[in-house]
Design a protein around this motif. Structure first.
Motif, PDB file in Angstrom:
ATOM      1  N   ARG A 113       0.919  -1.266  -0.097  1.00 30.79           N
ATOM      2  CA  ARG A 113       0.139  -0.082   0.142  1.00 30.79           C
ATOM      3  C   ARG A 113       0.942   1.221   0.004  1.00 30.79           C
ATOM      4  NH1 ARG A 113      -3.266   3.696   2.151  1.00 30.79           N
ATOM      5  NH2 ARG A 113      -5.259   3.501   1.966  1.00 30.79           N
ATOM      6  N   ILE A 171       1.365   7.070  -6.454  1.00 34.55           N
ATOM      7  CA  ILE A 171       0.383   8.079  -6.561  1.00 34.55           C
ATOM      8  C   ILE A 171       1.038   9.609  -6.235  1.00 34.55           C
ATOM      9  CG2 ILE A 171      -1.653   8.964  -5.553  1.00 34.55           C
ATOM     10  CD1 ILE A 171      -2.786   6.026  -5.406  1.00 34.55           C
ATOM     11  N   LYS A 186       1.031  12.844  -8.652  1.00 36.91           N
ATOM     12  CA  LYS A 186       0.528  14.114  -8.240  1.00 36.91           C
ATOM     13  C   LYS A 186       1.694  15.160  -8.407  1.00 36.91           C
ATOM     14  CE  LYS A 186      -2.956  12.542  -5.072  1.00 36.91           C
ATOM     15  NZ  LYS A 186      -3.358  12.202  -3.625  1.00 36.91           N
ATOM     16  N   ILE A 203      -1.070  16.481  -2.246  1.00 39.74           N
ATOM     17  CA  ILE A 203      -1.189  14.957  -1.595  1.00 39.74           C
ATOM     18  C   ILE A 203      -2.315  14.554  -0.969  1.00 39.74           C
ATOM     19  CG2 ILE A 203      -0.094  13.520   0.126  1.00 39.74           C
ATOM     20  CD1 ILE A 203       2.781  14.863  -0.483  1.00 39.74           C
ATOM     21  N   TYR A 204      -2.903  15.490  -0.442  1.00 40.45           N
ATOM     22  CA  TYR A 204      -4.272  15.362   0.308  1.00 40.45           C
ATOM     23  C   TYR A 204      -5.407  15.605  -0.398  1.00 40.45           C
ATOM     24  CZ  TYR A 204      -8.067  16.270   3.828  1.00 40.45           C
ATOM     25  OH  TYR A 204      -9.331  16.043   4.458  1.00 40.45           O
ATOM     26  N   ASP A 205      -6.441  14.425  -0.568  1.00 48.19           N
ATOM     27  CA  ASP A 205      -7.218  14.392  -1.303  1.00 48.19           C
ATOM     28  C   ASP A 205      -8.580  14.020  -0.688  1.00 48.19           C
ATOM     29  OD1 ASP A 205      -9.686  13.929  -3.080  1.00 48.19           O
ATOM     30  OD2 ASP A 205      -8.176  13.054  -4.690  1.00 48.19           O
ATOM     31  N   ARG A 224     -11.281  11.286  -2.070  1.00 49.81           N
ATOM     32  CA  ARG A 224     -10.808  10.208  -2.083  1.00 49.81           C
ATOM     33  C   ARG A 224     -10.838   9.398  -0.600  1.00 49.81           C
ATOM     34  NH1 ARG A 224     -10.524   4.945  -3.890  1.00 49.81           N
ATOM     35  NH2 ARG A 224      -8.310   4.218  -3.100  1.00 49.81           N
ATOM     36  N   GLU A 225     -10.402  10.417   0.248  1.00 51.43           N
ATOM     37  CA  GLU A 225     -10.391   9.528   1.660  1.00 51.43           C
ATOM     38  C   GLU A 225     -11.881   9.107   2.115  1.00 51.43           C
ATOM     39  OE1 GLU A 225      -7.932  11.387   4.624  1.00 51.43           O
ATOM     40  OE2 GLU A 225      -6.326  11.633   3.286  1.00 51.43           O
ATOM     41  N   VAL A 269     -12.633   6.054   0.568  1.00 53.19           N
ATOM     42  CA  VAL A 269     -11.917   4.972   1.145  1.00 53.19           C
ATOM     43  C   VAL A 269     -12.739   4.458   2.417  1.00 53.19           C
ATOM     44  CG1 VAL A 269      -9.945   4.040   2.442  1.00 53.19           C
ATOM     45  CG2 VAL A 269      -9.675   5.571   0.335  1.00 53.19           C
ATOM     46  N   MET A 281      -4.199   6.343   6.657  1.00 52.89           N
ATOM     47  CA  MET A 281      -4.118   7.487   5.358  1.00 52.89           C
ATOM     48  C   MET A 281      -3.168   8.613   6.027  1.00 52.89           C
ATOM     49  SD  MET A 281      -7.667   7.221   3.539  1.00 52.89           S
ATOM     50  CE  MET A 281      -9.046   7.423   4.827  1.00 52.89           C
ATOM     51  N   THR A 292       0.314   7.562   5.637  1.00 51.82           N
ATOM     52  CA  THR A 292       0.666   7.748   4.260  1.00 51.82           C
ATOM     53  C   THR A 292       0.919   9.368   3.864  1.00 51.82           C
ATOM     54  OG1 THR A 292      -0.354   5.995   3.817  1.00 51.82           O
ATOM     55  CG2 THR A 292      -0.155   7.401   1.936  1.00 51.82           C
ATOM     56  N   LYS A 293       0.119  10.115   4.152  1.00 48.79           N
ATOM     57  CA  LYS A 293       0.194  11.560   3.648  1.00 48.79           C
ATOM     58  C   LYS A 293       1.574  12.211   4.387  1.00 48.79           C
ATOM     59  CE  LYS A 293      -3.825  12.321   5.112  1.00 48.79           C
ATOM     60  NZ  LYS A 293      -5.080  13.084   5.514  1.00 48.79           N
TER      61      LYS A 293
HETATM   62  C1  LIG Z   1      -2.875   7.665  -1.643  1.00 45.40           C
HETATM   63  C2  LIG Z   1      -3.770   8.883  -1.951  1.00 45.40           C
HETATM   64  O1  LIG Z   1      -3.132  10.118  -1.456  1.00 45.40           O
HETATM   65  C3  LIG Z   1      -3.820  10.491   0.057  1.00 45.40           C
HETATM   66  C4  LIG Z   1      -3.923   9.073   0.838  1.00 45.40           C
HETATM   67  C5  LIG Z   1      -4.693   8.383   0.559  1.00 45.40           C
HETATM   68  C6  LIG Z   1      -4.662   7.013   1.073  1.00 45.40           C
HETATM   69  O2  LIG Z   1      -3.727   6.659   1.725  1.00 45.40           O
HETATM   70  O3  LIG Z   1      -5.657   6.204   0.769  1.00 45.40           O
HETATM   71  C7  LIG Z   1      -6.002   8.861   0.274  1.00 45.40           C
HETATM   72  C8  LIG Z   1      -6.157  10.025  -0.291  1.00 45.40           C
HETATM   73  C9  LIG Z   1      -5.074  11.097  -0.226  1.00 45.40           C
HETATM   74  O4  LIG Z   1      -5.295  12.054   0.894  1.00 45.40           O
HETATM   75  C10 LIG Z   1      -4.585   9.049  -3.046  1.00 45.40           C
HETATM   76  O5  LIG Z   1      -4.859  10.234  -3.305  1.00 45.40           O
HETATM   77  O6  LIG Z   1      -5.159   8.023  -3.438  1.00 45.40           O
END
Ligand SMILES: C=C(O[C@@H]1C=C(C(=O)O)C=C[C@H]1O)C(=O)O
Length: 94
Positions: free
Chosen positions: A25, A32, A36, A43-45, A48-49, A52, A77, A80-81
């Motif tokens: 992951r 990704i 971007k 980075i922050y979306d 999308r969150e 998820v 998440m 990841t960010k």
């Molecule tokens: C990985 C991404 O970037 C960020 C991290 C995400 C994640 O860990 O699922 C989801 C959205 C974004 O804030 C994405 O945009 O898919």
């Protein structure tokens, strides 16, 4: 092996499956983040969150665990960010 050791052995085996999946992951999130960066996207979306979390509700088979799974996904998440942000800062300072 007593019962406790057996349960812990089972958890070790489950962790051995979870950890490589988390590693994959992170690797996918790296790809990704690169995309971007190339396409000048943040980075922050948040949308999308939300997606998820929606998917988490669909995929989870034990609905009573949803609050706990949500907490885990919040951490995944956010981590990841943070990691992607750090990598970008490191690149910018090179
Ligand atoms: C990985 C991404 O970037 C960020 C991290 C995400 C994640 O860990 O699922 C989801 C959205 C974004 O804030 C994405 O945009 O898919």
């Amino acid at each position: 092996m007593n019962q406790l050791d057996q349960y812990r052995h089972q958890i070790n085996q489950l962790d051995a499956q979870i950890i490589p999946l988390l590693e994959q992951r992170f690797a996918t999130a790296d790809a990704i983040a690169n995309y971007k960066a190339v396409h000048d996207q943040p980075i922050y979306d948040p949308q999308r969150e939300e997606a998820v979390y929606t998917r988490l509700k669909e995929v989870a088979t034990h609905q009573d665990l949803l609050p706990y799974l949500s907490t885990i996904y919040q951490t995944i998440m956010q981590t990841t960010k943070n990691r992607e942000q750090q990598k970008q800062e490191d690149l910018n300072h090179d």
